[in-house]
Design a protein around this motif. Structure first.
Motif, PDB file in Angstrom:
ATOM      1  N   GLY A   1     -12.354 -22.060  43.167  1.00  0.00           N
ATOM      2  CA  GLY A   1     -11.257 -21.224  42.702  1.00  0.00           C
ATOM      3  C   GLY A   1     -10.493 -20.480  43.781  1.00  0.00           C
ATOM      4  N   PHE A   2     -10.657 -20.881  45.040  1.00  0.00           N
ATOM      5  CA  PHE A   2      -9.919 -20.218  46.112  1.00  0.00           C
ATOM      6  C   PHE A   2      -8.503 -20.777  46.202  1.00  0.00           C
ATOM      7  N   GLU A   3      -7.577 -19.914  46.560  1.00  0.00           N
ATOM      8  CA  GLU A   3      -6.181 -20.326  46.674  1.00  0.00           C
ATOM      9  C   GLU A   3      -6.029 -21.377  47.765  1.00  0.00           C
ATOM     10  N   PHE A   4      -5.132 -22.340  47.510  1.00  0.00           N
ATOM     11  CA  PHE A   4      -4.818 -23.358  48.507  1.00  0.00           C
ATOM     12  C   PHE A   4      -3.321 -23.612  48.503  1.00  0.00           C
ATOM     13  N   VAL A   5      -2.866 -24.285  49.539  1.00  0.00           N
ATOM     14  CA  VAL A   5      -1.440 -24.548  49.727  1.00  0.00           C
ATOM     15  C   VAL A   5      -1.193 -26.041  49.607  1.00  0.00           C
ATOM     16  N   THR A   6      -0.151 -26.415  48.849  1.00  0.00           N
ATOM     17  CA  THR A   6       0.290 -27.808  48.758  1.00  0.00           C
ATOM     18  C   THR A   6       1.710 -27.882  49.294  1.00  0.00           C
ATOM     19  N   TRP A   7       2.266 -29.070  49.308  1.00  0.00           N
ATOM     20  CA  TRP A   7       3.649 -29.217  49.755  1.00  0.00           C
ATOM     21  C   TRP A   7       4.599 -28.505  48.788  1.00  0.00           C
ATOM     22  N   GLN A   8       4.114 -28.175  47.590  1.00  0.00           N
ATOM     23  CA  GLN A   8       4.942 -27.495  46.591  1.00  0.00           C
ATOM     24  C   GLN A   8       4.746 -25.985  46.583  1.00  0.00           C
ATOM     25  N   GLY A   9       3.754 -25.481  47.282  1.00  0.00           N
ATOM     26  CA  GLY A   9       3.496 -24.042  47.299  1.00  0.00           C
ATOM     27  C   GLY A   9       2.022 -23.723  47.128  1.00  0.00           C
TER      28      GLY A   9
END
Length: 163
Positions: A135-143
């Motif tokens: 459940g940790f935040e991650f970054v994608t090419w979309q945000g």
């Protein structure tokens, strides 16, 4: 009369090879912790604010990086480490490598490549898979994204697992 302990250990697959002595076990597990960090510990160190004392390195392909990565991680695919590590990393700062997950040894290969170049390194156990599953935040090419913690990998109603 037979000794029940001897009989049990002779057929028990867990005890077929005897456990190490406490001193040997302590040395092994201490060494293991020198080489590995888990996603919860990495996340806690990053969330504490300030300089965590290490950098996180994603050793996967650009396509994988775009699919999702740890916020603040450096992207350096394993194959490019020999030619690009020196421009991206400071040898005085420990590096924590990760790849997809437990079924992938890309982070191990990246850690080896970095260690051979003189970097202090640890491998993040669980990789990106467990980062997302916990459940940790991650970054994608979309945000930025965050998933609901998987109850099989992370406590649902607690800040940490207590281990």
């Amino acid at each position: 009369m037979t000794n029940p302990t001897t009989t049990a250990t002779a057929v028990n697959p867990v005890l077929r090879v005897a456990p190490a002595s406490p001193a040997e076990a302590a040395a092994h597990f201490r060494a293991s912790l020198a080489f590995h960090a888990d996603v919860s510990d990495v996340a806690a160190a990053l969330a504490a604010g300030g300089d965590p004392g290490f950098v996180v390195l994603d050793s996967r392909s650009t396509e994988s990086w775009d699919q999702g990565h740890v916020p603040g991680a450096i992207h350096l695919p394993t194959a490019l480490i020999p030619e690009q590590a020196e421009q991206l990393l400071d040898r005085s700062v420990p590096v924590v490598t990760y790849c997809w997950g437990p079924g992938c040894n890309g982070a191990t290969r990246a850690a080896l490549a970095l260690a051979e170049l003189g970097y202090r390194v640890k491998e993040m156990l669980g990789g990106f898979e467990y980062w997302a599953r916990e459940g940790f935040e991650f970054v994608t090419w979309q945000g930025r994204e965050r998933r609901v913690p998987d109850p099989l990998t992370a406590p649902v109603e607690a800040d940490n697992c207590g281990c």
